[in-house]
Design an enzyme around this catalytic site. Structure first.
Site, short mmCIF file in Angstrom:
data_model
loop_
_atom_site.label_atom_id
_atom_site.label_comp_id
_atom_site.label_asym_id
_atom_site.label_seq_id
_atom_site.Cartn_x
_atom_site.Cartn_y
_atom_site.Cartn_z
N GLY A 89 0.35 -1.24 0.31
CA GLY A 89 0.24 -0.06 0.01
C GLY A 89 0.48 1.23 0.14
O GLY A 89 2.01 1.24 0.38
N SER A 116 -1.77 -3.98 -4.75
CA SER A 116 -2.65 -3.06 -4.52
C SER A 116 -3.69 -2.15 -4.26
O SER A 116 -3.46 -1.47 -5.73
CB SER A 116 -1.70 -2.64 -2.79
OG SER A 116 -3.06 -2.82 -2.22
N GLN A 137 -4.70 -7.29 -6.34
CA GLN A 137 -5.00 -7.50 -4.97
C GLN A 137 -5.86 -6.86 -4.38
O GLN A 137 -6.25 -5.35 -4.30
CB GLN A 137 -4.04 -6.95 -3.47
CG GLN A 137 -4.66 -8.06 -2.37
CD GLN A 137 -3.71 -7.30 -1.45
OE1 GLN A 137 -2.78 -8.36 -1.01
NE2 GLN A 137 -3.60 -6.06 -1.24
N TYR A 139 -8.69 -5.07 -1.73
CA TYR A 139 -9.62 -4.92 0.43
C TYR A 139 -11.29 -5.39 -0.63
O TYR A 139 -11.49 -4.85 -1.17
CB TYR A 139 -8.95 -3.73 0.70
CG TYR A 139 -7.66 -3.85 1.35
CD1 TYR A 139 -7.69 -3.55 2.31
CD2 TYR A 139 -6.28 -3.59 0.29
CE1 TYR A 139 -6.65 -3.72 2.66
CE2 TYR A 139 -5.08 -3.70 0.86
CZ TYR A 139 -5.35 -3.37 2.15
OH TYR A 139 -4.10 -3.54 2.86
N ARG A 174 0.46 0.25 14.44
CA ARG A 174 1.47 0.24 14.63
C ARG A 174 2.58 1.60 15.06
O ARG A 174 2.09 2.74 14.72
CB ARG A 174 1.44 0.53 13.09
CG ARG A 174 1.67 -0.65 12.67
CD ARG A 174 0.94 -0.82 10.96
NE ARG A 174 0.99 -1.79 10.60
CZ ARG A 174 0.25 -2.09 8.92
NH1 ARG A 174 -0.14 -0.81 8.38
NH2 ARG A 174 -0.83 -2.81 8.70
N HIS A 285 0.65 -10.63 6.61
CA HIS A 285 1.00 -9.06 6.16
C HIS A 285 2.21 -8.36 6.15
O HIS A 285 2.98 -7.17 6.75
CB HIS A 285 -0.08 -8.52 6.65
CG HIS A 285 -0.86 -7.30 6.11
ND1 HIS A 285 -1.86 -7.73 4.86
CD2 HIS A 285 -0.49 -5.98 6.16
CE1 HIS A 285 -1.82 -6.90 4.67
NE2 HIS A 285 -1.11 -5.57 5.03
N SER A 317 6.21 -12.75 3.59
CA SER A 317 6.69 -12.46 4.48
C SER A 317 7.51 -12.76 5.27
O SER A 317 7.84 -14.27 5.24
CB SER A 317 5.23 -12.48 5.77
OG SER A 317 4.06 -12.29 4.82
N GLY A 339 7.70 -8.34 -0.71
CA GLY A 339 7.19 -6.73 -0.41
C GLY A 339 8.60 -5.66 -0.42
O GLY A 339 8.29 -5.11 -1.22
N ARG A 340 8.77 -5.72 0.22
CA ARG A 340 9.93 -4.87 0.94
C ARG A 340 10.82 -4.44 0.64
O ARG A 340 12.11 -3.60 0.30
CB ARG A 340 9.68 -5.06 2.82
CG ARG A 340 9.12 -4.80 3.58
CD ARG A 340 9.71 -5.31 5.11
NE ARG A 340 8.43 -4.61 6.22
CZ ARG A 340 7.58 -5.48 6.40
NH1 ARG A 340 8.31 -6.82 6.07
NH2 ARG A 340 7.07 -5.18 7.62
#
Length: 388
Positions: A89, A116, A137, A139, A174, A285, A317, A339-340
Site C-alpha cells: 500500500g 494493491s 489484490q 481489499y 503500529r 501481512h 512475509s 514486498g519490502r
C-alpha cells in the site's frame, strides 16, 4: 540458463540489506518507518525472517548435474523465476512512481506483479505497463456495488489473477505510524514536512510525479477530501473482514484464477479449497497485523504438506534474499512473493531499483540451485534437511 531479461546488478548494493540502508538515507523518516516497521513490538516482523533462516538445505556435490533452471509454471504461465512482487500500500508515498517502476521491471523480467487496492497507480495503468499480466489484490469493500465495479475493471484490464485479502479485519496497531501521523485518519505534521525537506531527491521526485493518491479508488472518492475526511472514507468503504459468504459471489463473478492471501492456518486453507479457489498465499501481512501470531513459514510447512496437492500454495512475509526463497520453496511453497525488498530497491536506486532487485534475487537463487545441485524449483523439497 537464458533469461528474457539480462541479469545485471549494481555492485555497490549486492544485498537487500545494502538497499535497505541506502533507502533509509534516501527517503523521509516517516516513509521509511511506514515501510520498514511491523506492529506492536515487531516480534513477528523479526520472527518471519529468522524462522525462515532456521531451514537448512542439503547439497549433493557428486550428483550428475545438467544445470539449474528457475523457470516455474504457475496458473498456466511459465515465469522466469519462482518469486514475484507482493502488493504494498501507498507505494508512491515511499518512493514516487514506484508501483509503475516495479510493474515495468516485473514484466521485463517475466515475474508477477501484484497491485494493491490501496496503492498509488491504477488497475488500468498497471495492466498497460505489463500488457495485461499484472495481478490485482482486492481489499473487500463494504458495498457490493463497489466490489463488483472494481472486479469488472480488473477483468476489463485482463488481470489473470485476482487476489482477495483476508488478514486485515482491523488496521494493525503500529506505534511508529501513529507517531508519524500515518494512522487513519492520516495527519501531515511539521516534523514530516521537515523530514521531507531533508530528502531533496525524494521531494523533487514527488513534485515531478505529483502528490500520491489512491488511484484505484479515485473514481469512487468525493472530490476535495481533506486528510480527516479521507480517513472516514476509508473506514466507511472497507470492512476488511472476509468470510465464506463474501467469497462465494466473488468466485461466481471472477472467471480467472482466484487466490486468497493471508492464510495462516489449515482450517482457512481447507475452506479456500472447498470454495473453489485456485491458490492461497500463506502470509501474516509482513508482521504488520498480529504480533502475537506465528511466523509465516510455520503454517506454510503444515499447509503445504496437507493440502499442497489440492491447491497452489504460495507464501510471502519475511523473505529477504535468494536463499530465503530457496528455503521457502524447500518448505513446500510452489511460489513466493516479496514486498519490502522491492521497495528498498526503488527507494535506494529510483527507476533502476526494480531491475536491480529482481536481478539480485535471481543471481542469489541461481547460485543456491547450482550449489545444492537442484535442477528445477519443484525439486527444492528434496534438499531440505531440517529446521534448527
Amino acid at each position: 540458463m537464458n533469461n528474457k531479461k539480462e541479469i545485471k546488478i549494481n555492485t555497490k548494493y549486492p544485498s537487500i540489506d545494502d538497499l535497505r540502508k541506502k533507502a533509509e538515507k534516501q527517503i523521509p523518516k516517516f516513509a521509511f518507518e511506514y515501510l520498514d516497521g511491523g506492529c506492536n513490538e515487531d516480534v513477528n516482523l523479526h520472527k518471519n525472517t529468522s524462522e525462515i533462516r532456521d531451514v537448512e538445505l542439503l547439497p549433493y556435490y557428486l550428483s550428475k548435474h545438467k544445470g539449474s533452471s528457475m523457470k516455474t509454471e504457475l496458473f498456466g504461465h511459465t515465469y522466469d523465476a519462482p518469486f514475484g512482487i507482493a502488493p504494498v500500500g501507498l507505494q508512491g508515498l515511499i518512493w514516487p512512481n514506484s508501483p509503475e517502476i516495479l510493474a515495468k521491471a516485473a514484466f521485463e523480467h517475466n515475474i508477477p506483479f501484484i497491485l494493491s487496492t490501496v496503492t498509488t497507480t491504477s488497475i488500468e495503468r498497471a495492466a498497460e505497463l505489463t500488457e495485461g499480466r499484472a495481478w490485482f489484490q482486492l481489499y473487500h469493500p463494504t458495498e457490493n456495488r463497489l466490489r463488483n465495479d472494481i472486479i469488472k475493471r480488473a477483468e476489463a484490464a485482463e488481470c489473470p489473477v485476482l487476489v482477495i485479502l483476508s488478514d486485515v479485519p482491523t488496521f494493525g496497531f503500529r506505534p511508529r505510524d501513529i507517531r508519524n501521523g500515518l494512522a487513519m485518519p492520516p495527519k501531515m505534521n511539521l516534523t514530516n514536512i521537515l523530514q521531507a525537506f531533508g530528502r531533496p531527491n525524494w521531494s523533487l521526485q514527488t513534485l515531478k510525479h505529483g502528490i500520491p493518491n489512491f488511484e484505484v479508488l479515485k473514481p469512487y472518492m468525493p472530490k476535495g477530501l481533506d486528510l480527516k475526511q479521507l480517513g472516514k472514507f476509508m473506514d466507511q468503504t472497507f470492512t476488511g473482514r472476509l468470510n465464506e459468504e463474501k467469497i462465494k459471489p466473488i468466485r461466481d463473478m471472477w472467471k480467472g484464477k482466484l487466490v486468497l492471501k493471508g492464510v495462516a492456518n489449515e482450517i482457512d486453507a481447507e475452506k479456500a479449497i472447498r470454495l473453489g479457489l485456485d491458490g492461497i498465499i500463506v502470509s501474516n501481512h509482513g508482521g504488520r497485523q498480529l504480533d502475537a501470531g506465528e511466523s509465516a513459514i510455520k503454517p506454510l510447512t503444515r499447509i503445504a504438506e496437507k493440502y499442497g496437492k489440492d491447491i497452489k500454495v504460495m507464501m510471502d512475509s519475511g523473505l529477504r534474499s535468494g536463499p530465503d526463497i530457496a528455503r521457502t520453496l524447500a518448505s513446500g511453497a510452489e511460489f513466493t512473493f516479496l514486498g519490502r525488498s522491492f521497495m528498498y530497491g526503488v527507494s535506494a536506486l529510483g527507476k533502476t531499483g526494480g531491475d536491480h532487485t529482481i536481478s539480485l534475487l535471481k543471481t542469489e537463487l541461481q547460485q543456491v540451485m547450482e550449489q545444492i545441485c537442484c535442477e528445477k524449483t519443484k525439486d527444492f523439497p528434496n534438499h531440505i534437511i531440517s529446521r534448527k
